[in-house]
Design a protein around this motif. Sequence first.
Motif, PDB file in Angstrom:
ATOM      1  N   TRP A 274      33.656  41.126  37.786  1.00 26.13           N
ATOM      2  CA  TRP A 274      33.011  41.037  36.479  1.00 26.13           C
ATOM      3  C   TRP A 274      34.051  40.716  35.424  1.00 26.13           C
ATOM      4  CZ3 TRP A 274      28.073  40.642  37.087  1.00 26.13           C
ATOM      5  CH2 TRP A 274      27.437  41.318  38.136  1.00 26.13           C
ATOM      6  N   ILE A 275      33.772  39.689  34.651  1.00 23.89           N
ATOM      7  CA  ILE A 275      34.731  39.207  33.647  1.00 23.89           C
ATOM      8  C   ILE A 275      33.944  38.751  32.425  1.00 23.89           C
ATOM      9  CG2 ILE A 275      34.826  36.773  34.296  1.00 23.89           C
ATOM     10  CD1 ILE A 275      37.908  38.906  33.709  1.00 23.89           C
ATOM     11  N   CYS A 276      34.499  38.929  31.247  1.00 19.52           N
ATOM     12  CA  CYS A 276      33.840  38.455  30.024  1.00 19.52           C
ATOM     13  C   CYS A 276      34.109  36.958  29.856  1.00 19.52           C
ATOM     14  CB  CYS A 276      34.322  39.249  28.806  1.00 19.52           C
ATOM     15  SG  CYS A 276      36.060  38.997  28.398  1.00 19.52           S
ATOM     16  N   ARG A 277      33.337  36.350  28.964  1.00 19.50           N
ATOM     17  CA  ARG A 277      33.478  34.907  28.767  1.00 19.50           C
ATOM     18  C   ARG A 277      34.817  34.548  28.129  1.00 19.50           C
ATOM     19  NH1 ARG A 277      28.962  32.081  29.811  1.00 19.50           N
ATOM     20  NH2 ARG A 277      27.012  33.243  29.992  1.00 19.50           N
ATOM     21  N   GLU A 278      35.375  35.468  27.343  1.00 18.83           N
ATOM     22  CA  GLU A 278      36.647  35.182  26.689  1.00 18.83           C
ATOM     23  C   GLU A 278      37.779  35.076  27.694  1.00 18.83           C
ATOM     24  OE1 GLU A 278      39.582  37.089  23.236  1.00 18.83           O
ATOM     25  OE2 GLU A 278      37.652  38.020  23.714  1.00 18.83           O
ATOM     26  N   HIS A 279      37.747  35.905  28.741  1.00 20.44           N
ATOM     27  CA  HIS A 279      38.824  35.918  29.741  1.00 20.44           C
ATOM     28  C   HIS A 279      38.415  35.195  31.022  1.00 20.44           C
ATOM     29  CE1 HIS A 279      39.801  39.525  27.223  1.00 20.44           C
ATOM     30  NE2 HIS A 279      40.980  38.953  27.266  1.00 20.44           N
ATOM     31  N   ARG A 280      37.292  34.467  30.987  1.00 22.69           N
ATOM     32  CA  ARG A 280      36.836  33.785  32.195  1.00 22.69           C
ATOM     33  C   ARG A 280      37.824  32.709  32.624  1.00 22.69           C
ATOM     34  NH1 ARG A 280      34.088  29.040  33.060  1.00 22.69           N
ATOM     35  NH2 ARG A 280      32.832  28.939  34.976  1.00 22.69           N
ATOM     36  N   GLN A 281      38.276  31.871  31.670  1.00 24.64           N
ATOM     37  CA  GLN A 281      39.191  30.793  32.022  1.00 24.64           C
ATOM     38  C   GLN A 281      40.523  31.337  32.519  1.00 24.64           C
ATOM     39  OE1 GLN A 281      38.233  27.607  32.117  1.00 24.64           O
ATOM     40  NE2 GLN A 281      40.197  27.199  33.112  1.00 24.64           N
ATOM     41  N   ALA A 282      40.995  32.443  31.915  1.00 28.35           N
ATOM     42  CA  ALA A 282      42.249  33.044  32.386  1.00 28.35           C
ATOM     43  C   ALA A 282      42.116  33.542  33.821  1.00 28.35           C
ATOM     44  CB  ALA A 282      42.656  34.193  31.465  1.00 28.35           C
ATOM     45  N   GLU A 283      40.958  34.106  34.162  1.00 28.46           N
ATOM     46  CA  GLU A 283      40.737  34.571  35.534  1.00 28.46           C
ATOM     47  C   GLU A 283      40.659  33.397  36.501  1.00 28.46           C
ATOM     48  OE1 GLU A 283      40.062  37.203  38.704  1.00 28.46           O
ATOM     49  OE2 GLU A 283      40.821  37.528  36.669  1.00 28.46           O
ATOM     50  N   LEU A 284      40.015  32.303  36.080  1.00 28.99           N
ATOM     51  CA  LEU A 284      39.948  31.121  36.946  1.00 28.99           C
ATOM     52  C   LEU A 284      41.326  30.512  37.155  1.00 28.99           C
ATOM     53  CD1 LEU A 284      36.706  29.405  35.596  1.00 28.99           C
ATOM     54  CD2 LEU A 284      36.977  30.758  37.675  1.00 28.99           C
ATOM     55  N   ASP A 285      42.143  30.479  36.092  1.00 30.01           N
ATOM     56  CA  ASP A 285      43.505  29.950  36.237  1.00 30.01           C
ATOM     57  C   ASP A 285      44.325  30.819  37.176  1.00 30.01           C
ATOM     58  OD1 ASP A 285      42.808  27.963  34.472  1.00 30.01           O
ATOM     59  OD2 ASP A 285      43.714  28.925  32.728  1.00 30.01           O
ATOM     60  N   ARG A 286      44.142  32.122  37.072  1.00 34.03           N
ATOM     61  CA  ARG A 286      44.892  33.023  37.963  1.00 34.03           C
ATOM     62  C   ARG A 286      44.481  32.812  39.418  1.00 34.03           C
ATOM     63  NH1 ARG A 286      44.359  37.498  40.682  1.00 34.03           N
ATOM     64  NH2 ARG A 286      42.140  37.618  40.162  1.00 34.03           N
ATOM     65  N   ARG A 287      43.182  32.636  39.646  1.00 32.28           N
ATOM     66  CA  ARG A 287      42.724  32.396  41.012  1.00 32.28           C
ATOM     67  C   ARG A 287      43.246  31.061  41.536  1.00 32.28           C
ATOM     68  NH1 ARG A 287      36.490  34.389  41.830  1.00 32.28           N
ATOM     69  NH2 ARG A 287      36.773  36.549  41.167  1.00 32.28           N
ATOM     70  N   HIS A 288      43.280  30.058  40.664  1.00 30.97           N
ATOM     71  CA  HIS A 288      43.799  28.747  41.088  1.00 30.97           C
ATOM     72  C   HIS A 288      45.280  28.856  41.453  1.00 30.97           C
ATOM     73  CE1 HIS A 288      44.015  24.417  41.391  1.00 30.97           C
ATOM     74  NE2 HIS A 288      45.017  24.395  40.543  1.00 30.97           N
ATOM     75  N   GLU A 289      46.047  29.586  40.663  1.00 31.56           N
ATOM     76  CA  GLU A 289      47.462  29.763  40.969  1.00 31.56           C
ATOM     77  C   GLU A 289      47.649  30.540  42.264  1.00 31.56           C
ATOM     78  OE1 GLU A 289      49.129  31.623  37.595  1.00 31.56           O
ATOM     79  OE2 GLU A 289      48.957  29.863  36.275  1.00 31.56           O
ATOM     80  N   ASP A 290      46.825  31.572  42.480  1.00 30.47           N
ATOM     81  CA  ASP A 290      46.925  32.337  43.729  1.00 30.47           C
ATOM     82  C   ASP A 290      46.580  31.464  44.932  1.00 30.47           C
ATOM     83  OD1 ASP A 290      47.651  34.516  42.248  1.00 30.47           O
ATOM     84  OD2 ASP A 290      45.674  35.476  42.304  1.00 30.47           O
ATOM     85  N   ALA A 291      45.562  30.601  44.780  1.00 31.15           N
ATOM     86  CA  ALA A 291      45.197  29.722  45.892  1.00 31.15           C
ATOM     87  C   ALA A 291      46.316  28.733  46.199  1.00 31.15           C
ATOM     88  CB  ALA A 291      43.899  28.986  45.561  1.00 31.15           C
ATOM     89  N   GLU A 292      46.938  28.178  45.155  1.00 32.08           N
ATOM     90  CA  GLU A 292      48.049  27.258  45.384  1.00 32.08           C
ATOM     91  C   GLU A 292      49.236  27.974  46.032  1.00 32.08           C
ATOM     92  OE1 GLU A 292      48.991  25.494  41.669  1.00 32.08           O
ATOM     93  OE2 GLU A 292      47.395  23.973  41.796  1.00 32.08           O
ATOM     94  N   ARG A 293      49.501  29.207  45.599  1.00 32.78           N
ATOM     95  CA  ARG A 293      50.614  29.951  46.192  1.00 32.78           C
ATOM     96  C   ARG A 293      50.338  30.262  47.660  1.00 32.78           C
ATOM     97  NH1 ARG A 293      50.950  35.109  46.942  1.00 32.78           N
ATOM     98  NH2 ARG A 293      49.177  35.474  45.546  1.00 32.78           N
ATOM     99  N   ARG A 294      49.103  30.667  47.985  1.00 31.48           N
ATOM    100  CA  ARG A 294      48.772  30.956  49.385  1.00 31.48           C
ATOM    101  C   ARG A 294      48.835  29.690  50.229  1.00 31.48           C
ATOM    102  NH1 ARG A 294      44.790  34.335  46.940  1.00 31.48           N
ATOM    103  NH2 ARG A 294      43.260  32.658  47.178  1.00 31.48           N
TER     104      ARG A 294
END
Length: 219
Positions: free
Chosen positions: A136-156
Amino acid sequence: MRQDGLRRGGERCFVRKIVPIDELDDVPLPPPLPLICFCSAPGCRRRARPGGRHCPACHSAAVRRWRDEHRREIAARRRAAATLRDDEARARDSARAKLGMALRRRILERGCCRICGDAEVIGLIAEPARWREVVWICREHRQAELDRRHEDAERRAAEAKQATWYEERARVVAAIDLLPPDEQARLHALAALGPRGMRLSPGAPLYVMNLVRLFKAGL
């Protein structure tokens, strides 16, 4: 500005009077008042939405009326778009539908934003097969959460690629050790040839890459 004439050396000269400086001249002007727009719906005097012509209530009512009037066209477009979906898109849509049904049936409850604790949240599903593990994430921090997931996927992905290279290197080196000595010497001599006639040391990364490439190419 008034000028006074004076006699100086038989000539007429003009002296400009110095006007005292008003301290209020340097005071900045107040900002302009914001423009207030009211709802353009008949009989409604509520304030309009930012950038819109209607208030939130009238806008929602207008959207509902438009959807009711064009429900057949909307359904046809949805069916046409559904035929173009791939398996991954179908899995994501199915996971979102299951999550919405679970919320309506009170099987799951909405949480708070994992970053700021806000109650107005949306659900992010990382893997459609595990849709219950929603974040669960608010709309204000949604893009930050998506960027973090993208970085984690690239690192993995980078870590998996590096692990695959290490396994392949170990397998090739073990296979080269089983070759005859003259064949090993020939492969090592070819791997030591670097760009522009350079001689690579056996511990250099490019030397190992050449060795693996030569072995896989059957040279």
